[in-house]
Design a protein around this motif. Structure first.
Motif, PDB file in Angstrom:
ATOM      1  N   ARG A 271      65.346 -14.512 -61.050  1.00 45.66           N
ATOM      2  CA  ARG A 271      64.325 -15.553 -61.033  1.00 45.66           C
ATOM      3  C   ARG A 271      64.179 -16.214 -62.412  1.00 45.66           C
ATOM      4  O   ARG A 271      63.967 -17.420 -62.527  1.00 45.66           O
ATOM      5  N   GLN A 272      64.293 -15.396 -63.456  1.00 50.04           N
ATOM      6  CA  GLN A 272      64.136 -15.916 -64.827  1.00 50.04           C
ATOM      7  C   GLN A 272      65.436 -16.523 -65.371  1.00 50.04           C
ATOM      8  O   GLN A 272      65.453 -17.074 -66.458  1.00 50.04           O
TER       9      GLN A 272
ATOM     10  N   SER B  56      55.733  -6.452 -49.827  1.00 52.44           N
ATOM     11  CA  SER B  56      55.785  -5.719 -51.099  1.00 52.44           C
ATOM     12  C   SER B  56      55.573  -6.675 -52.270  1.00 52.44           C
ATOM     13  O   SER B  56      55.629  -7.902 -52.118  1.00 52.44           O
ATOM     14  N   ALA B  57      55.431  -6.076 -53.450  1.00 54.15           N
ATOM     15  CA  ALA B  57      55.245  -6.879 -54.671  1.00 54.15           C
ATOM     16  C   ALA B  57      56.483  -7.707 -55.002  1.00 54.15           C
ATOM     17  O   ALA B  57      56.409  -8.692 -55.739  1.00 54.15           O
ATOM     18  N   ALA B  58      57.643  -7.314 -54.459  1.00 57.94           N
ATOM     19  CA  ALA B  58      58.898  -8.018 -54.785  1.00 57.94           C
ATOM     20  C   ALA B  58      59.035  -9.354 -54.065  1.00 57.94           C
ATOM     21  O   ALA B  58      59.886 -10.171 -54.428  1.00 57.94           O
ATOM     22  N   MET B  59      58.189  -9.586 -53.051  1.00 58.05           N
ATOM     23  CA  MET B  59      58.343 -10.802 -52.233  1.00 58.05           C
ATOM     24  C   MET B  59      58.224 -12.073 -53.077  1.00 58.05           C
ATOM     25  O   MET B  59      58.927 -13.058 -52.845  1.00 58.05           O
ATOM     26  N   VAL B  60      57.356 -12.056 -54.063  1.00 55.98           N
ATOM     27  CA  VAL B  60      57.119 -13.260 -54.872  1.00 55.98           C
ATOM     28  C   VAL B  60      58.403 -13.659 -55.629  1.00 55.98           C
ATOM     29  O   VAL B  60      58.713 -14.848 -55.743  1.00 55.98           O
ATOM     30  N   ASP B  61      59.150 -12.670 -56.091  1.00 57.67           N
ATOM     31  CA  ASP B  61      60.414 -12.963 -56.786  1.00 57.67           C
ATOM     32  C   ASP B  61      61.487 -13.383 -55.786  1.00 57.67           C
ATOM     33  O   ASP B  61      62.229 -14.335 -56.029  1.00 57.67           O
TER      34      ASP B  61
ATOM     35  N   MET C 160      61.121 -14.897 -52.985  1.00 58.42           N
ATOM     36  CA  MET C 160      60.885 -16.254 -52.498  1.00 58.42           C
ATOM     37  C   MET C 160      61.108 -17.314 -53.576  1.00 58.42           C
ATOM     38  O   MET C 160      61.357 -18.471 -53.275  1.00 58.42           O
ATOM     39  N   ALA C 161      61.017 -16.896 -54.848  1.00 61.98           N
ATOM     40  CA  ALA C 161      61.199 -17.865 -55.940  1.00 61.98           C
ATOM     41  C   ALA C 161      62.676 -18.166 -56.202  1.00 61.98           C
ATOM     42  O   ALA C 161      63.016 -19.172 -56.822  1.00 61.98           O
ATOM     43  N   ILE C 162      63.559 -17.310 -55.729  1.00 57.30           N
ATOM     44  CA  ILE C 162      64.995 -17.473 -56.043  1.00 57.30           C
ATOM     45  C   ILE C 162      65.594 -18.632 -55.247  1.00 57.30           C
ATOM     46  O   ILE C 162      66.198 -19.539 -55.804  1.00 57.30           O
TER      47      ILE C 162
END
Ligand SMILES: C[S@@+](CC[C@H](N)C(=O)[O-])C[C@H]1O[C@@H](n2cnc3c(N)ncnc32)[C@H](O)[C@@H]1O
Length: 222
Positions: A120-121, A150-155, A157-159
């Motif tokens: 993502r970064q 999970s907490a990983a969903m935000v990353d 979806m950002a990819i």
């Protein structure tokens, strides 16, 4: 297709989890402070070196197991670079036994919880993301272990919104679709038909007479 002995999903959960929306929104608005593991950081840096000077499409195959799908995706996309990621050293090492002659893919050991944050970064141009037969964690109490809750969903979806998820548990994909909507990502759900299997797990499930499903995600505007 018949002959397998894989048992179907066993769960008391009969529909989309009642806490799903609450969990998705919670993680969407919270910062993931989990430290990046050293082995995943190292794997990411090695992959950056492999991509050095390449400015074309990058395709991710997360939770790739032995990487059979990674090789299939690479063959179908000769202009792209394909990265298969799995946390199991044993499975990743197995890939070496039948590594193909293709040079446009790599299979690495890393934890996608951390790897997705690093991607993502990065400035990689990820155009497609495959998530094929992620562990379903079908017990109702395990909902937060599913990627979409999970907490990983935000990353994730950002990819890229162009994600394909496959599963033999329809509810998993219904939940993923509902969770993705919170990020403005729409999806189409369909049954997998035909004789070709993309992964060993797909082959195993279908040989046992189980129905497998695919969810194809896209941007709202696409
Ligand atoms: C059910 S298997 C599917 C493997 C492969 N996609 C297939 O269909 O044959 C799920 C895979 O997810 C991997 N996995 C689970 N959690 C992971 C994580 N946090 N990071 C990377 N891989 C993970 C496991 O090691 C396992 O290989």
């Amino acid at each position: 297709m018949a002959g397998g002995n894989s048992r179907g999903i066993s769960t008391s959960q009969v529909g989309v989890h009642d806490k799903l929306d609450e969990l998705v929104v919670k993680y969407q608005h919270s910062e993931n402070k989990r430290p990046i593991s050293a082995h995943t950081q190292a794997a990411f840096e090695k992959t950056c070196e492999w991509l050095e000077g390449f400015d074309g499409d990058v395709i991710l195959d997360s939770c790739c197991g032995v990487g059979e799908s990674t090789a299939n995706i690479a063959r179908a996309n000769p202009e792209a670079r394909v990265i298969g990621i799995d946390k199991s050293e044993l499975r990743v090492e197995k890939h070496e036994h039948y590594r193909t002659e293709l040079s446009n893919y790599t299979v690495i050991r890393a934890d996608v919880n951390d790897f997705w944050r690093l991607v993502r970064q990065s400035n990689w141009r990820v155009t497609q993301h495959f998530l094929l037969y992620p562990n379903p964690y079908p017990k109702k109490t395990q909902v937060q272990k599913r990627w979409h809750a999970s907490a990983a969903m935000v990353d994730l979806m950002a990819i890229t919104p162009h994600i394909e998820v496959r599963s033999n548990w329809l509810i998993y994909l219904m939940e993923f679709a509902q969770a993705a909507k919170h990020y403005g990502v729409m999806s189409d759900l369909s049954e997998i038909t035909g004789d070709d299997c993309m992964t060993p797990f797909e082959r195993k499930y279908r040989a046992s007479g189980q129905v497998c499903w695919q969810l194809q995600c896209r941007n709202e505007e696409d």
